[in-house]
Design a protein around this motif. Structure first.
Motif, short mmCIF file in Angstrom:
data_model
loop_
_atom_site.label_atom_id
_atom_site.label_comp_id
_atom_site.label_asym_id
_atom_site.label_seq_id
_atom_site.Cartn_x
_atom_site.Cartn_y
_atom_site.Cartn_z
N GLY A 1 42.76 -130.19 -13.82
CA GLY A 1 42.19 -129.40 -12.73
C GLY A 1 41.08 -130.16 -12.04
O GLY A 1 40.22 -130.76 -12.70
N VAL B 1 39.39 -130.81 -16.91
CA VAL B 1 38.92 -130.51 -15.57
C VAL B 1 37.98 -131.62 -15.11
O VAL B 1 37.28 -132.23 -15.92
N GLY C 1 41.78 -121.66 -12.11
CA GLY C 1 42.84 -122.06 -13.03
C GLY C 1 43.96 -121.07 -13.17
O GLY C 1 44.87 -121.27 -13.98
N CYS D 1 41.74 -126.50 -7.93
CA CYS D 1 42.35 -125.64 -8.95
C CYS D 1 41.74 -124.24 -9.00
O CYS D 1 42.32 -123.33 -9.59
N ASP E 1 38.19 -129.60 -8.94
CA ASP E 1 37.54 -128.72 -7.98
C ASP E 1 36.08 -129.14 -7.88
O ASP E 1 35.56 -129.82 -8.77
N ARG F 1 35.22 -132.59 -11.82
CA ARG F 1 34.54 -132.14 -10.60
C ARG F 1 34.68 -133.22 -9.54
O ARG F 1 34.28 -134.36 -9.72
N LEU G 1 35.24 -124.15 -11.84
CA LEU G 1 35.59 -124.99 -12.98
C LEU G 1 35.23 -124.32 -14.31
O LEU G 1 35.94 -124.49 -15.30
N LEU H 1 42.80 -124.61 -18.53
CA LEU H 1 43.10 -126.04 -18.44
C LEU H 1 42.29 -126.81 -19.46
O LEU H 1 41.08 -126.58 -19.61
N ALA I 1 38.05 -122.15 -14.86
CA ALA I 1 39.30 -122.90 -15.02
C ALA I 1 39.46 -123.43 -16.45
O ALA I 1 40.58 -123.61 -16.92
N ARG I 2 38.35 -123.67 -17.13
CA ARG I 2 38.43 -124.20 -18.49
C ARG I 2 39.11 -123.25 -19.47
O ARG I 2 39.52 -123.66 -20.55
#
Length: 254
Positions: free
Chosen positions: A85, A103, A68, A65, A87, A105, A93, A100, A96-97
């Protein structure tokens, strides 16, 4: 007679540590976002395949992702569906938060994502496969986490994009291809983003089908890095996916 004095020998400076792919992708300066045009076109294909969320909300894994941004662009088209997500980069990450709610890992290179088999209705695999050492194992793992009949939405740069055909004829390295993690050599562009493998439309179809998927559709998308005067031509090329900058492939788990 005493031996002549010799000047001290200065040992050579140690060579800098090799920069492996893990270090490369954990570097926050490495671009992880792709153009919104590709994300929106891909999301439209997925939304059409899934149908309205009111009928049955789907679980969509955005594997690789990044920051994001693709999920942000696709969000309005996938409203009501649960997008998770995935990744392995901590830096990605963290960013990305912002886009999304969920998430995870996980790393495809390790051979197994921390997800149960058949947990997903769809997988978004956006411009990831070109970065992988072992794409065969990656598709095996994506097939595992998809339910039977689940959707794979894969995008990747096109080795045979319309401008790459001209560049090769001129003896110039194609756009998207890279020969070093330290710099760009022999082709237009400035950013190194770690591409290891590139596909033509035909190669991508055959590869995905050989991995246990039924190819439903192949479409094209423009590339945000094309110089502005050439962008109308790049959008026009999307009508013929084999010439487009970006390949968008929809497949289903057989």
């Amino acid at each position: 007679m005493s031996a002549p004095l010799t000047p001290p020998v200065t040992p050579p400076a140690p060579a800098p540590a090799a920069r492996g792919l893990r270090d490369f992708y954990e570097d926050p300066s490495v671009p992880v976002a792709s153009g919104d045009a590709r994300s929106v076109r891909q999301a439209r294909m997925l939304a059409a395949a899934l149908g309205p969320a009111a009928d049955r909300p789907a679980v969509v894994l955005d594997v690789g992702c990044g920051d994001g941004s693709a999920a942000r662009a696709a969000g309005p088209l996938l409203a009501g569906h649960r997008v998770i997500g995935v990744d392995w980069s901590h830096h990605a990450l963290r960013r990305a938060r912002h886009h999304l709610t969920d998430v995870v890992r996980g790393e495809l290179a390790d051979g197994r994502l921390p997800l149960r088999s058949g947990c997903a209705d769809a997988v978004l695999f956006s411009e990831v496969i070109e970065h992988l050492v072992d794409p065969d194992a990656a598709l095996d793992e994506l097939r595992r986490v998809l339910r039977p009949g689940g959707h794979l939405m894969l995008s990747t740069p096109n080795l045979a994009a319309w401008y790459n055909r001209g560049l090769l004829l001129a003896g110039v390295q194609p756009v998207f291809s890279e020969v070093s993690l330290r710099g760009i050599h022999g082709r237009p562009g400035r950013e190194v983003i770690g591409h290891l493998r590139l596909y033509t439309a035909r190669a991508l179809r055959e590869f995905v089908a050989a991995s246990g998927f039924e190819v439903v559709r192949l479409a094209g998308a423009p590339f945000h890095g094309v110089p502005r005067p050439l962008r109308p031509l790049d959008r026009l090329a999307c009508a013929a996916p084999s010439l487009s900058s970006i390949l968008l492939l929809h497949a289903r788990r057989a």
